[in-house]
Each structure stands twice: as structure tokens, then as C-alpha cells.
Scaffold this motif. Structure first.
Motif, PDB file in Angstrom:
ATOM      1  N   ASN A   1       0.628  -1.388   0.021  1.00  0.00           N
ATOM      2  CA  ASN A   1       0.041  -0.060   0.089  1.00  0.00           C
ATOM      3  C   ASN A   1       0.855   1.136  -0.007  1.00  0.00           C
ATOM      4  O   ASN A   1       0.500   2.263  -0.796  1.00  0.00           O
ATOM      5  CB  ASN A   1      -0.982  -0.026   1.070  1.00  0.00           C
TER       6      ASN A   1
ATOM      7  N   MET B   1       1.979   1.935  -3.367  1.00  0.00           N
ATOM      8  CA  MET B   1       0.991   2.292  -4.425  1.00  0.00           C
ATOM      9  C   MET B   1       0.206   3.731  -3.946  1.00  0.00           C
ATOM     10  O   MET B   1      -0.251   4.220  -4.669  1.00  0.00           O
ATOM     11  CB  MET B   1      -0.356   1.219  -4.290  1.00  0.00           C
TER      12      MET B   1
ATOM     13  N   ILE C   1      -1.402   4.213  -1.249  1.00  0.00           N
ATOM     14  CA  ILE C   1      -2.555   4.242  -0.481  1.00  0.00           C
ATOM     15  C   ILE C   1      -2.365   4.726   0.915  1.00  0.00           C
ATOM     16  O   ILE C   1      -3.051   5.486   1.500  1.00  0.00           O
ATOM     17  CB  ILE C   1      -3.313   2.663  -0.198  1.00  0.00           C
TER      18      ILE C   1
ATOM     19  N   THR D   1      -2.161   7.879  -5.738  1.00  0.00           N
ATOM     20  CA  THR D   1      -2.144   6.650  -6.215  1.00  0.00           C
ATOM     21  C   THR D   1      -2.228   6.614  -7.801  1.00  0.00           C
ATOM     22  O   THR D   1      -1.415   5.964  -8.300  1.00  0.00           O
ATOM     23  CB  THR D   1      -3.420   5.968  -5.594  1.00  0.00           C
ATOM     24  N   TYR D   2      -3.330   7.487  -8.289  1.00  0.00           N
ATOM     25  CA  TYR D   2      -3.477   7.200  -9.898  1.00  0.00           C
ATOM     26  C   TYR D   2      -2.391   7.584 -10.708  1.00  0.00           C
ATOM     27  O   TYR D   2      -2.025   7.105 -11.700  1.00  0.00           O
ATOM     28  CB  TYR D   2      -4.714   8.220 -10.272  1.00  0.00           C
TER      29      TYR D   2
ATOM     30  N   ALA E   1       0.035   4.828 -10.894  1.00  0.00           N
ATOM     31  CA  ALA E   1      -0.383   3.677 -11.655  1.00  0.00           C
ATOM     32  C   ALA E   1      -0.156   3.931 -13.046  1.00  0.00           C
ATOM     33  O   ALA E   1       0.421   3.273 -13.829  1.00  0.00           O
ATOM     34  CB  ALA E   1      -1.968   3.548 -11.457  1.00  0.00           C
ATOM     35  N   ARG E   2      -0.362   5.193 -13.377  1.00  0.00           N
ATOM     36  CA  ARG E   2      -0.059   5.612 -14.880  1.00  0.00           C
ATOM     37  C   ARG E   2       1.542   5.780 -15.143  1.00  0.00           C
ATOM     38  O   ARG E   2       1.549   5.461 -16.296  1.00  0.00           O
ATOM     39  CB  ARG E   2      -0.515   7.385 -14.868  1.00  0.00           C
TER      40      ARG E   2
ATOM     41  N   ARG F   1      -1.465  -3.236  -9.868  1.00  0.00           N
ATOM     42  CA  ARG F   1      -1.691  -3.907  -8.646  1.00  0.00           C
ATOM     43  C   ARG F   1      -2.808  -4.968  -8.293  1.00  0.00           C
ATOM     44  O   ARG F   1      -3.681  -4.654  -9.113  1.00  0.00           O
ATOM     45  CB  ARG F   1      -2.036  -2.836  -7.342  1.00  0.00           C
TER      46      ARG F   1
ATOM     47  N   LEU G   1      -5.798   1.807 -19.622  1.00  0.00           N
ATOM     48  CA  LEU G   1      -4.719   2.259 -19.091  1.00  0.00           C
ATOM     49  C   LEU G   1      -3.498   2.498 -20.107  1.00  0.00           C
ATOM     50  O   LEU G   1      -2.847   3.424 -20.355  1.00  0.00           O
ATOM     51  CB  LEU G   1      -4.349   1.607 -17.843  1.00  0.00           C
TER      52      LEU G   1
ATOM     53  N   LEU H   1     -10.472   3.036  -4.182  1.00  0.00           N
ATOM     54  CA  LEU H   1      -9.220   2.576  -3.855  1.00  0.00           C
ATOM     55  C   LEU H   1      -8.439   1.911  -5.157  1.00  0.00           C
ATOM     56  O   LEU H   1      -7.562   2.272  -5.803  1.00  0.00           O
ATOM     57  CB  LEU H   1      -8.890   2.037  -2.644  1.00  0.00           C
TER      58      LEU H   1
ATOM     59  N   ALA I   1      -9.886   1.613  -7.997  1.00  0.00           N
ATOM     60  CA  ALA I   1      -9.905   2.534  -9.433  1.00  0.00           C
ATOM     61  C   ALA I   1      -8.627   3.343  -9.110  1.00  0.00           C
ATOM     62  O   ALA I   1      -8.031   3.450 -10.360  1.00  0.00           O
ATOM     63  CB  ALA I   1     -11.047   3.456  -9.349  1.00  0.00           C
ATOM     64  N   GLY I   2      -8.349   3.884  -8.144  1.00  0.00           N
ATOM     65  CA  GLY I   2      -7.055   4.565  -8.129  1.00  0.00           C
ATOM     66  C   GLY I   2      -5.901   3.924  -8.542  1.00  0.00           C
ATOM     67  O   GLY I   2      -4.947   4.008  -9.366  1.00  0.00           O
ATOM     68  N   CYS I   3      -5.694   2.338  -8.262  1.00  0.00           N
ATOM     69  CA  CYS I   3      -4.551   1.764  -8.689  1.00  0.00           C
ATOM     70  C   CYS I   3      -4.598   1.400 -10.083  1.00  0.00           C
ATOM     71  O   CYS I   3      -3.588   0.747 -10.786  1.00  0.00           O
ATOM     72  CB  CYS I   3      -4.867   0.321  -7.996  1.00  0.00           C
ATOM     73  N   MET I   4      -5.740   1.819 -10.766  1.00  0.00           N
ATOM     74  CA  MET I   4      -5.812   1.655 -12.113  1.00  0.00           C
ATOM     75  C   MET I   4      -5.532   2.782 -13.106  1.00  0.00           C
ATOM     76  O   MET I   4      -6.010   2.900 -14.199  1.00  0.00           O
ATOM     77  CB  MET I   4      -7.086   0.895 -12.706  1.00  0.00           C
ATOM     78  N   GLY I   5      -5.153   3.596 -12.256  1.00  0.00           N
ATOM     79  CA  GLY I   5      -4.561   4.974 -12.868  1.00  0.00           C
ATOM     80  C   GLY I   5      -5.830   5.984 -13.174  1.00  0.00           C
ATOM     81  O   GLY I   5      -6.020   6.848 -14.169  1.00  0.00           O
ATOM     82  N   ILE I   6      -6.760   6.012 -12.262  1.00  0.00           N
ATOM     83  CA  ILE I   6      -8.034   6.898 -12.371  1.00  0.00           C
ATOM     84  C   ILE I   6      -8.086   7.697 -11.344  1.00  0.00           C
ATOM     85  O   ILE I   6      -8.228   7.360 -10.125  1.00  0.00           O
ATOM     86  CB  ILE I   6      -9.239   5.797 -12.349  1.00  0.00           C
ATOM     87  N   ASN I   7      -8.001   9.122 -11.711  1.00  0.00           N
ATOM     88  CA  ASN I   7      -8.185  10.211 -10.740  1.00  0.00           C
ATOM     89  C   ASN I   7      -9.566  10.502 -10.283  1.00  0.00           C
ATOM     90  O   ASN I   7     -10.410  10.812 -10.756  1.00  0.00           O
ATOM     91  CB  ASN I   7      -7.774  11.526 -11.557  1.00  0.00           C
ATOM     92  N   PRO I   8      -9.845   9.775  -8.984  1.00  0.00           N
ATOM     93  CA  PRO I   8     -11.185   9.905  -8.299  1.00  0.00           C
ATOM     94  C   PRO I   8     -11.765  11.235  -8.367  1.00  0.00           C
ATOM     95  O   PRO I   8     -12.999  11.457  -9.113  1.00  0.00           O
ATOM     96  CB  PRO I   8     -11.025   9.342  -6.979  1.00  0.00           C
TER      97      PRO I   8
END
Lengths: 288, 254, 330, 392
Positions: free
Chosen positions: B56, B59, B61, B81-82, B85-86, B91, B114, C202, C204-211
Motif C-alpha cells: 500500500n 501504491m 494508499i 495513487t492514480y 499507476a499511470r 496492482r 490504461l 481505491l 480505481a486509483g490503482c488503475m490510474g483513475i483520478n477519483p
């Protein structure tokens, strides 16, 4: 002048606290916000009117009888609006509560008619403190409401029944495993919540009169009180309610009397922006 | 698709003296890890050793109290986080987090989105087919709702989606938990495809035969502290690790 | 986009049903209905657009907002002001209303979506109260308590949509276009991002999505839909007053989508029609109308918590499971 | 939910919904004798303003019996068809259009609010039916005069009543009295406050302070505090009955016993019922009080009190006058054709109703007068009749 505003704001605020407390009790035990809580206030007021004006009983007795009736209303409400949906999504329960609030509003109008009514005051007359003229009813509201809160605190924390209700609130499944009849315990929570809010209705009636749609605005203010105070915390609801009452009184006098209702929600935003979980609430922990 | 990471920098992911505690409870204490491209890096330790916490922290979090994290040389300690990921971290979760109310293809499409957004390349059909075959999902009707897949199939699907998003590194959290042996082989197959594409894997796992079998290097954690880092056979003979797992320590070996 | 094996599974094929329903209604209803029922249908279709905005926010993105009637009002008042004060053309006014409301919602989204779950919902209740307060008291823009009257009907070049039937065609055309846009949104990457946030923010954030940005986009799309609804309402009724844009109207939208089912727009259409017709249907009950209405909502929720559509989907789900079992045995 | 229980409940709902269909139109459609003449009435039966609806529903019984008892109109009995306007524009328009699309409806009466009247105006133009509006705001009057020949404001415009009250107060309290204004921002109260201020300015007097509040406000301590500080010795107020009663009660309990000049909500039987003796020393220029000196009005008030054991409210008297004046127009027109009835309505110049006399030669502000009242010992005492001439 400010003392007058303080007292009237405090007394209306403490009524919102009673509604908010009722909501938080239900929220803690079943995890959803009761959108028909405002209607409990209105029904409590009308029951008090029924005993006080139609049956000519003294106001004190009327308040007690009204809150007992509200206990039954709470249980019936639970049985029809929440229990059949306890396994459904929380949104379904919210919508069912909204349907119930429409039905309760119309029911009150059909039973007691549409003409606004009132009840006797808990205590007549006024008290002069310096230049300020304070209605005794305001003081009576604060005293009675405070006694109700102490009573509820004792019931929940100190008695055996209270522990059962707390246990069911924490985890219904575990409670049923240890032999607690969950439906009875939740029924009691709804009953107590309706009784508290119902008493608020009886106390408020002489000041603001009863009509069948007074519940909606009061309910909306109680929402604001809960969010300001912080979700799921009973002290938060009480403090939040008083803050809403005071903001309404002082905001109306000094900031703008037209947008009095709007001011409450502006304060709500400010609190949420600074502390997203409200004054007393805990942060909502999202598990990865 | 040749991984550009190889020429750019030696290690994909670098943790420098990362530590984190939750009000007195030490979750991670001075962790230093370096993972090279295309390497399968194991992270093992008894329950509550702080493995998922580190995942976490990588990542984003949780924020690390001390230390920094580098992804291919750039410092990502403060990024949300996002953004991480980008930049190329994928994960998977102990309990699969798929779009439960959508069909399988939409879930796969998430990984592809993505890629399209970050590397502007479209994913061709053959790559998807290759991954599905490795996970033995090739004959499942993709328009079915995800809910109809078994728990094991859902975990495999999550790994497929992670690979499809062409990350530099994949953080895989206990993929084998709740899977039978046949499905574990599919995991090894998927990891091999990932390594072939130059994707590094940070693997948290309790199934020792899987870990010892495929990991290039392993770090052992106990109560948030890094006991040792080394190749699988070094780890198996290290007495401190054995003490943590089998001997003196009170917690039962699972 | 990957060409997957996309068959007529209820979950993906839903748009065709909604679109065909709307086209059938478009052709037959004007011949059948009296002008009173046509007005009820017009209002229902406008509500359908606002309920679609709740579908985008709640059904796709998992965010429950009570301020949609407020955005509906913003769209209506922008249109009225463009027409009467800036005397722009009807088409331009409608576009400004849609874009303006969308932009307004997008900006508000950045402030509101810092809040999680219940906090967001209650912040939107506050927003709705503020909207209603503004509509009632801001004389220069909303005409204050008296509202704005004399709004000219919609017109393209020379043809004026003045009578009820022509208004019906205008509104149902917009409903068709909007539903089609929903289909595109659902299958787009943005739609998938919304659903990722709905299932777990959360992850979603891990998949590159800006919440925050994605939820604000959902709020903006919701705002655009309500803006369009508001513009059409202004053209339909010719008179705007604060009485309509209230908290109760927002709860009505939530009830409509909950009754229909939040999984896809056909649920929004079913829910809107049931509630709108239920309200007109029980008119003969006069005094007891609202009581039956409230009890009816409760009963429908108790019988079908996931909404009418949820029930159908459950039935379809069973049929599907049998299909997979057969496949895995083979 | 067991499958059986679900089926039973679904059946129950279906029955619930089907019931109104069979109930069909209104219950008391008399079968024997000539076809009744139907008059439509849109009233708020549910929601916040359901009190108006209750008055309208009850007064219809009296009107129908009275007219049908005396031989009906053109030899045919009349029947009032009531539809619920739900308190919103959409509800009002839906109710209106449902009535309008029933061909034997001759005329339609709007709810007792200017907003609803203005919302229904476009539909009135579309269906070309005589529509009598109960709203009292000047904006509605201008709409009746200029935009919509089918819309008649069968009500005394606020302007007349407010001006008469201020003129009376100016003589009563002398030129150097100081005034403060407090008003609801709702449509009619908003207009009344403006008209009060304009009438004051006509006398060269400016109100010291104007304090608006939103409908539904319950706690006026902050508003009254502002008025106290301004040092005004006469309070001008405009609000609906419930807010009026709360306001009077809070003003009196704060020890302010200066006279209050109120809009018609302040001398209403409901307000007096709620605030009781505290209403003393409240002056108002009103349409209607049960203690009216108008002979027709007094008869109606007595009949209403005896039949429903409740004071006859303003909305009841207004609906009574609206129905009677429509019947008068039908008698003049001699037919139930909608156009003819409308034209007949604009010929009425001196009709004596229960509230006041009506002159409908121009559509706006057909009511000519009202009553000047003061509340003493919980009773509305009529000080004098307000009457004005209509400049045609």
C-alpha cells in the motif's frame, strides 16, 4: 438582545439535537439515515395536541402519553419500512423511508386536519434578565431536553437493555449468535428514537405550531446537525444541533434574514471542508 | 513490445529506508528493496509482518512516514495513487476487486484503457488470447458477468488485466490464496509471460513451494523489520528466518 | 475497442430496448393521448432526463446526489435569461444552458467530491436548499418569488413548437438522443472509469483513475442532462417559479430510479413512467391520493428492493447460470 | 420474502392502482334530471398549503346546495369538479389541463396563489376557457389585463387594500409615527410589503428598516431584534397565517405591544385561533373575515360555522364568490359555450358577492374593495368598508 438570541437559538437548537439524536441512534443500530425522522417530530406534536387539547389533559401528562404513543409508532415504522428490507441495499431502505414520510404526512393531515394547531406551553410567561425578555418555554425546553438526554445516556450505558441495544448496533450477526433477539432490540432502538423526537415535537408545538409538513424542514436541519457534529456520534449530534440553532438565530440577525436557512448549510460546508468527518466523527477508513 | 526500462535505468523500483507506523504499531521499519526489470521479487513473512502495508505504501494508499520510493529513477513518494499507476505500477488484491456488475470483457478493457492512455498503443488480439490461454480462460464467454467466474478464475483475470496494462512492475498480493494446484500453474505461466515482456513482479505469497520455485530474490519481513534479502536457497538456510517462521517465535507456522 | 464476443446479454443489450421503447412511444403516443396526458408525458420525459443524470451519478458512479433538481432549475433559468434578457436564439440559449450547467456542476464537483459517501449526499442536500433559496430570492435573475413568465416556445428557423404535440416531438427526440449518448458513454473508457469508482474507489486509483476528476466529470454530465431538461421545461411551460425546483423533486428522482433499477437507463425510463403515471392515475382518489402514493412506494420497495429491473435481471441471471453450468460440463 | 408472499403483495399493489380507474370520475354525478353544468376548480388538497384545499372542498357543498336548491343555472344543476394542484406549478398545470380537456367544463378556477395562476395562463390561452384567478399580486393583474383575455382576477388587488390600510394608519397614528416592515419573500407577501412601502412614501414617510424572511421560518427572534433596534413604534408585516401567528406571538412575548399593520393573513380566523388574545391591536386591510358586515358574507360565515363547526376562511369565501360570479356569467350568456361565457363575464360591472362588489369590465383586479379590521379581545372587529372605483 444577544441574550434573547442565545436562548431562543439554544432552545430551537436543542430540539434539532433531539431529532439528530434519534437519527444517530437508528444510524448506529442499522447503518442508514432515517429520512422520515422529521415526521416523528410532527406526529409527536400531534399526539401531544390530541391529549392536551382534545382530551384536556395537563401538558406534562400529554407529553408523556405522546412519547409512549410515539414508541409504538417507532416500532410499527421499523416493522413496515426497515425490517422487510434489512438485507436489501441501503438505498432501497432510504427510498422506503421516503415513501413512509409521504404517507405519514398525509396520514396526519387526514386524521388531524390541515388547520395549524397548538398545545399549551410547558411553562407560561417570560423572565426578564437585564433588557432581555426570555420566554419561560425556551428554558423549559432546554431543561426537559437535557433531562431526556441524561435519561437516554443512563439507559444506553448503564442498563442491561442498553448493552443489548449497543451490542446489536455493533454487529447484528454476532448479537443474534449470543442469543439476543435482534428484532426486539432494533425495535426498541426505533421506539426510543421515535420517543425522543416525539417529545421534541410536543415541546416545539407552542412556539412554532403544528402542521403536517413541519417535519421536512426540521429533518433537513437535523441532517445538517448530524453532519456538523460528525456521523454516528451522539454527543456530536447534540452539539451539532445546538450549533445549527445558534447559527440560525445569530445568522438571521447579523448576516442576512432572507437566507437564514441557507446559512446553516454554508456553515455545514465550512465544517466539512476543514474536518471532512465532522467535529466528533472518526475518519471513514477505506480498506484497500 | 520491448521494454524501454532496460536501457533507461538499472532498477525498476527502489525503496530507500521506508518506515511507517500506525500510532505506535511499527508496520514497516527502514525497508530497503531494489527490484530489477523482469525480475520476480518475493516478499514473505508471518501474518501481520507488514507485507500488505508495504504494497500500500508503494501504491500510495498510505504515505510513508520516512524514506522515499523511486520508480525507474523518478521519486514518486509524494504522488497520489492514480499518478503512480499511470507511471507504470499495476496492482492486484488479496480479494479480487473487479467490476462486479459488468461483464468480463469490460474488466479486461480497463487494463487496455490504461495502456492506451499512458503509452498510446493499442493492445492486439493475440496478446489477449495468449494471456487467456495461459490462465485457462480462453473458452469462457467474455460477455458473461464477472460474478459467474470462480474465485480462482477472478484472481487470474485480475493478473491478466494487470499484465495488459503494460506496467513496469506488478504488485501481486497473495495470488495463490484460495487457489488449487492446477490454478497455481496458471499463475506461474502468467508470470513467465510478464517476465518475457520485461515486467517486474513484486510477489507476496504464503505458498512456499510457489515462492521458492519462481522468485529470483526474496525479502523476509517480521514485525515490520527486514530480516534478510537473498536468493531462495540463501533464505531457506538462514537460521534467523527459520527462527522467525518455525522455531522460537510463538506464532504457528501456517 | 476490442471486438469481444458481445452477445445479447441483458446487461449489454439494454440500450436497444430503451431506444426502441422511445421510438415506438414517439410514433404512437401523440395519436392516442389527449393533450392533458400528452403534457403529463412531456413532463415525464423531461424528468426522465434528470433521472438519467441520477443514473449516471448513482447507477454508474455510485455517488448519491440530492441536488439534481437544483441543476434542473439552473438550466431552466439560464435558458429563460438568455431568451428574455440577452434575447438570443432558442437553439443558442439551449446550448448555453447545457454547457453552463455542466461547467457549473464540474466546478462544484471539485469542492464536493473531497467528501466521502454519506457526507457527500448530505452536502448535496445543503446545495439543494441553497439552490431553492436562490431561486426564491434572487430577483434580478430568477424574478424572485414571482418567477419568470412569457418564455417564448422553442423554434427552429421559422417553425415554432407551440402546440403540445410539436413540443412532444421535440422532447422525445431529445430523449432519444440522450439515451443514445448514454449508450456511447457506457461503452466508453469514461463509463468504465465511473463503474470502477462505484465498485471501489481505491482499486480505481490503482488503475490510474483520478477519483476527484472522474467524479467531477460525472457531476458535469449529470449537470448537462439536467441543463437540457431545464431548457426543455422552460420551453414547455413558458413560466418558471421556485415552487418546482425543490428538495422533494430531487427525492422524486431518487425514488424513480430506485423503483426502476439503477443498473441501466431502461430502469430510469420505467421508474419515471411508473411514478409520473401513478401520480396522475390516483388523481380520482382526491384526498387520499398522496397517502396511497406514499404507501405504494413503500410496497414497491419491499417487494422489489433492486427495482423492477433488478427482478428481471435476477431471473435472467438464473438463466445465465444454467448456461455456464452446461458449458463447463461439456 | 417467500415467493407466495411476494405474489400476494404484487396483487395487492395492482388492485391498489386499479381501484381509482374504476372509481372513474367524481362520485356524485347525478344520473336523473338535466345534464349538470360543470365548473372546474384546481385547489391544493395536499402538501404545505392543504389548508386552502380543505376550505375549498368544504365550501363547494354549500355553494352547490344553494344554487341547485334555487333552480340551478339555466334550469340545470351545477357540479364543481375539483382537481388537486399538489402545491407546485407542474401540479397546477396538470390539474388545469385535465379539467380543460373535459368538454363539458365551462370555466376553471385557479388555486389561491398568483404563481399557480401565472403558470396556468398559457394553458388557458391554449384551451380558450374562462379562467378566474384567485391570486392578488399586481403582476397577475397586468397579465390579466394585457396578455390573457381569458384570465380574470376575481379578487381585490393588494394595491387597494394596502393603500387603504396605510391611509387609515396615517390618520390614526399621526404623521410622525415611525414604521418598520417585516415580510415573507413569498409572492403575495413580497408584493404587499412593496405596496405598503409605496403607500407610506406617498405620505412622505420612509420605513426605518425592512426585514425579509423566507417562507417556513419559525424563529423570528433575530428579525424582531432588528426591528426593536430600529426604534419603530408601528410594525408593518406581510405573511401567511402560520408565520403571521408565530410572528405576533414572538413580538408580543418580547414585550413589544406597538400596533401591527398586517396583510390579510394577520386577521385570518386561523391566525387568531393560534395566537388568541395576543392578536389584539393588530390592524389589517383584508378581503374577508367571518365577522364581515357584508350581508351575503355574514350568511355564508354562519352557514359554514354551523355546518363544519369551524370559522369560514378567506379561501372558502373566495371560492364561493368565484363560483357564483361564473354562474352569473353563464346566466347572462344564456349558453354554456366557452366563448360566450367569457364575453358575458366581461359585461359584469356591479356584482355583489360575499366578499365585495366586482367589476369585470377589465380582466385585472375585478374585486373593488374589502374590509378594514382591528382585532380586539380575540375577535376581528370591522372598522369600515374599503371600496374603490375602477378607472376603465
Amino acid at each position: 438582545m444577544n441574550l434573547q438570541l442565545l436562548f431562543s437559538g439554544f432552545s430551537t437548537g436543542i430540539i434539532y439535537s433531539l431529532i439528530a439524536m434519534g437519527m444517530v441512534l437508528i444510524f448506529r443500530s442499522v447503518g442508514i439515515m432515517n429520512f422520515a425522522q422529521g415526521e416523528f417530530l410532527m406526529f409527536g406534536g400531534y399526539f401531544c395536541y390530541m391529549f392536551n387539547r382534545l382530551l384536556d389533559l395537563p401538558i406534562g401528562l400529554s407529553l408523556i402519553l405522546a412519547s409512549i404513543c410515539m414508541g409504538f409508532v417507532g416500532v410499527v415504522f421499523m416493522r413496515t419500512s426497515y425490517w422487510p428490507l434489512r438485507h436489501a441495499e441501503s438505498k432501497a431502505i432510504i427510498v422506503s423511508a421516503m415513501g413512509a414520510s409521504i404517507a405519514l404526512k398525509e396520514g396526519a393531515r387526514l386524521i388531524w386536519g390541515a388547520v395549524p394547531v397548538t398545545v399549551d406551553r410547558a411553562s407560561e410567561g417570560v423572565v426578564n434578565i437585564g433588557t432581555a425578555v426570555i420566554m419561560k418555554q425556551n428554558i423549559a425546553i432546554i431543561v426537559i431536553a437535557f433531562m431526556v438526554m441524561v435519561l437516554i445516556y443512563l439507559l444506553l450505558e448503564k442498563t442491561f437493555i442498553g448493552n443489548i441495544m449497543q451490542a446489536t448496533a455493533q454487529d447484528q450477526y454476532m448479537a443474534s449468535l449470543t442469543g439476543i433477539p435482534v428484532i426486539v432490540s432494533i425495535g426498541m432502538t426505533f421506539a426510543i428514537s421515535a420517543m425522543i423526537t416525539g417529545i421534541g415535537g410536543g415541546l416545539l408545538a407552542p412556539l412554532f405550531f403544528l402542521n403536517n409538513t413541519m417535519g421536512t424542514t426540521a429533518g433537513a436541519k437535523a441532517f445538517a446537525a448530524i453532519v456538523i457534529g460528525g456521523f454516528g456520534s451522539v454527543p456530536g449530534a447534540i452539539v451539532g444541533g445546538i450549533i445549527v440553532g445558534l447559527v440560525e438565530a445569530f445568522g438571521g440577525a447579523y448576516i442576512s434574514s432572507t437566507y437564514q436557512l441557507v446559512l446553516i448549510y454554508v456553515v455545514l460546508f465550512i465544517v466539512l471542508m476543514l474536518r471532512p468527518q465532522g467535529l466528533f466523527g472518526e475518519k471513514i477508513q477505506e480498506k484497500a | 513490445m520491448e521494454n524501454t526500462m532496460k536501457e533507461r535505468h538499472l532498477d525498476v523500483l527502489k525503496l530507500e529506508h521506508v518506515s511507517k507506523n500506525f500510532g505506535g504499531v511499527v508496520a514497516a521499519d527502514d525497508i530497503c528493496i531494489e527490484i530489477n526489470p523482469g525480475e520476480i521479487f518475493g516478499l514473505i513473512g508471518p501474518n501481520g509482518a507488514g507485507k500488505t502495508t508495504i504494497l500500500n505504501i508503494i501504491m500510495g494508499i498510505y504515505d510513508a512516514d520516512k524514506g522515499n520510493i523511486y520508480l525507474g529513477g523518478t521519486d514518486i513518494t509524494k504522488l497520489p495513487t492514480y499518478k503512480r499507476a499511470r507511471m507504470g505500477i499495476a496492482r492486484t488484491f488479496q480479494h479480487p476487486r473487479l467490476l462486479t456488475r459488468c461483464d468480463i470483457l469490460t474488466n479486461i478493457q480497463m487494463g487496455i484503457d490504461l495502456t492506451k492512455r499512458t503509452q498510446k498503443q493499442n493492445v492486439d488480439e493475440s496478446e489477449l488470447r495468449e494471456l487467456l490461454e495461459a490462465a485457462n480462460l480462453q473458452d469462457v464467454d467474455l460477455s458473461l458477468s464477472v460474478g459467474q467466474l470462480s474465485y480462482g478464475q477472478q484472481k487470474l483475470l485480475e493478473i491478466v488485466r494487470a499484465v495488459l496494462s503494460h506496467p513496469y512492475i506488478m504488485l501481486v498480493d497473495e495470488p495463490a490464496a484460495g487457489l488449487n494446484h492446477r490454478e497455481m500453474d496458471y499463475i506461474v505461466a502468467l508470470f513467465n509471460i510478464a517476465v518475457k515482456k520485461g515486467i517486474a513482479v513484486l510477489l507476496i505469497e504464503h505458498a512456499m513451494d510457489l515462492v521458492m520455485g519462481i522468485c529470483d530474490r526474496i525479502t523476509v519481513l517480521n514485525f515490520g523489520k527486514q530480516i534478510m534479502t537473498g536468493t531462495p536457497d540463501e533464505v531457506q538456510n538462514n537460521d534467523e528466518v527459520i527462527a522467525a517462521y518455525l522455531g522460537g517465535s510463538a506464532n504457528a507456522e501456517d | 475497442m476490442m471486438k469481444g464476443t458481445r452477445k445479447g446479454n441483458l446487461i449489454t443489450g439494454r440500450y436497444m430496448i430503451t431506444l426502441t421503447c422511445i421510438t415506438i412511444a414517439g410514433c404512437f403516443l401523440p395519436l392516442v393521448l389527449s393533450s392533458y396526458m400528452l403534457r403529463v408525458m412531456n413532463i415525464a420525459l423531461i424528468s426522465y432526463m434528470c433521472v438519467l443524470s441520477v443514473y449516471v451519478l448513482l447507477g454508474m458512479c455510485g455517488q448519491n446526489s440530492f441536488a439534481q433538481a437544483g441543476f434542473w432549475g439552473v438550466g431552466a433559468y439560464i435558458t429563460a435569461n438568455c431568451l428574455l434578457k440577452l434575447n438570443l436564439g432558442p437553439i443558442v440559449s439551449m446550448i448555453i444552458a447545457i454547457a453552463g450547467t455542466a461547467l457549473f456542476a464540474f466546478v462544484l464537483g471539485f469542492a464536493f467530491f473531497r467528501l466521502k459517501q454519506y457526507y457527500f449526499t448530505f452536502a448535496t442536500i445543503g446545495l439543494m436548499t441553497i439552490f431553492n433559496g436562490l431561486f426564491m430570492n434572487w430577483k434580478e435573475v430568477t424574478g424572485g418569488a414571482l418567477g419568470i413568465s412569457g418564455i417564448p416556445p422553442f423554434a427552429i428557423f421559422s417553425f415554432e413548437f407551440s402546440n403540445e404535440t410539436s413540443k412532444f416531438f421535440l422532447i422525445i427526440f431529445c430523449a432519444f438522443v440522450v439515451t443514445f449518448l448514454m449508450k456511447i458513454l457506457f461503452n466508453s473508457s469514461l463509463g468504465r472509469q465511473f463503474m470502477a469508482i462505484r465498485d471501489n474507489e481505491l482499486a480505481a486509483g490503482c488503475m490510474g483513475i483520478n477519483p476527484l476528476l472522474t467524479k467531477s466529470k460525472a457531476f458535469a454530465i449529470g449537470g448537462a442532462l439536467c441543463g437540457l431538461g431545464g431548457a426543455l421545461y422552460a420551453y414547455l411551460s413558458g413560466y418558471l417559479s421556485f415552487q418546482v425546483f425543490t428538495y422533494n423533486q430531487s427525492t422524486m428522482y431518487l425514488i424513480m430510479i430506485m423503483l426502476g433499477g439503477t443498473i441501466n437507463p431502461i430502469g430510469a425510463l420505467i421508474g419515471t413512467m411508473i411514478i409520473s403515471l401513478l401520480q396522475e392515475f390516483v388523481r380520482p382518489l382526491q384526498n387520499y391520493m398522496q397517502l396511497i402514493y406514499g404507501v405504494g412506494i413503500m410496497l414497491l420497495m419491499i417487494v422489489q428492493p433492486e427495482g423492477i429491473l433488478g427482478g428481471i435481471k435476477a431471473l435472467y441471471g438464473k438463466y445465465n447460470e444454467r448456461k455456464t453450468l452446461r458449458r463447463s460440463e461439456a | 420474502m417467500t415467493r407466495k408472499l411476494k405474489a400476494v403483495t404484487l396483487l395487492l399493489i395492482a388492485m391498489l392502482l386499479a381501484f381509482p380507474v374504476f372509481a372513474g370520475g367524481n362520485s356524485e354525478s347525478s344520473s336523473d334530471g338535466p345534464e349538470p353544468i360543470k365548473i372546474g376548480l384546481t385547489a391544493v388538497l395536499t402538501g404545505d398549503r392543504s389548508l386552502e384545499g380543505q376550505y375549498s372542498r368544504r365550501v363547494i357543498e354549500i355553494v352547490e346546495e344553494e344554487i341547485n336548491g334555487s333552480g340551478g343555472v339555466l334550469g340545470r344543476p351545477i357540479e364543481i369538479v375539483i382537481e388537486d394542484s399538489l402545491g407546485t406549478d407542474i401540479g397546477a398545470v396538470n390539474a388545469y389541463r385535465k379539467l380543460a380537456s373535459d368538454d363539458d367544463i365551462v370555466a376553471i378556477i385557479t388555486p389561491d396563489s398568483s404563481n399557480d395562476g401565472m403558470a396556468q395562463s398559457p394553458s388557458a390561452l391554449e384551451f380558450r376557457i374562462l379562467t378566474t384567478a384567485q391570486g392578488s399580486s399586481p403582476t397577475l393583474r397586468d397579465m390579466c389585463n394585457n396578455d390573457n383575455p381569458y384570465l380574470f382576477q376575481i379578487r381585490t388587488c393588494d394595491e387597494t387594500l394596502c393603500k387603504a390600510l396605510i391611509d387609515y394608519a396615517y390618520e390614526e397614528f399621526g404623521p410622525d409615527a415611525k414604521y418598520a416592515v417585516i415580510h415573507d419573500t413569498e409572492t403575495s407577501s413580497n408584493d404587499q410589503a412593496r405596496l405598503f412601502t409605496e403607500a407610506l412614501q406617498a405620505h412622505g414617510v420612509e420605513p426605518l428598516v425592512t426585514v425579509p424572511f423566507t417562507t417556513g421560518t419559525k424563529d423570528f427572534s433575530s428579525h424582531i431584534a432588528i426591528i426593536q433596534q430600529s426604534g419603530a413604534d408601528v410594525i408593518i408585516a406581510a405573511a401567511f397565517q402560520t408565520e403571521a401567528a408565530i410572528l405576533i406571538q414572538q413580538i408580543r412575548s418580547m414585550g413589544i405591544d406597538s400596533p401591527i399593520l398586517g396583510s390579510n393573513g394577520f386577521a385570518d380566523p386561523v391566525t387568531i385561533g393560534l395566537a388568541g388574545e395576543l392578536c389584539d391591536n393588530v390592524y389589517s386591510g383584508v378581503q374577508w373575515v367571518p365577522e364581515t358586515t357584508n350581508p351575503k358574507g355574514a350568511a355564508l360565515a354562519a352557514e359554514y360555522q354551523e355546518r363544519f363547526n369551524e370559522a369560514c376562511g378567506k379561501s372558502a369565501a373566495q371560492v364561493y364568490d368565484n363560483i357564483n360570479i361564473i354562474c352569473e356569467a353563464i346566466r347572462i350568456a344564456g349558453t354554456t359555450d366557452r366563448e360566450a361565457v367569457r364575453d358575458a363575464m366581461s359585461t359584469i360591472s356591479d356584482y355583489h358577492g360575499a366578499i365585495t362588489t366586482y367589476d369585470c369590465r377589465t380582466n385585472g383586479g375585478c374585486g373593488l374593495g374589502g374590509l378594514l379590521v382591528r382585532v380586539t379581545k380575540g375577535q376581528a372587529e370591522v372598522l369600515g368598508e374599503i371600496i374603490s372605483e375602477k378607472d376603465i
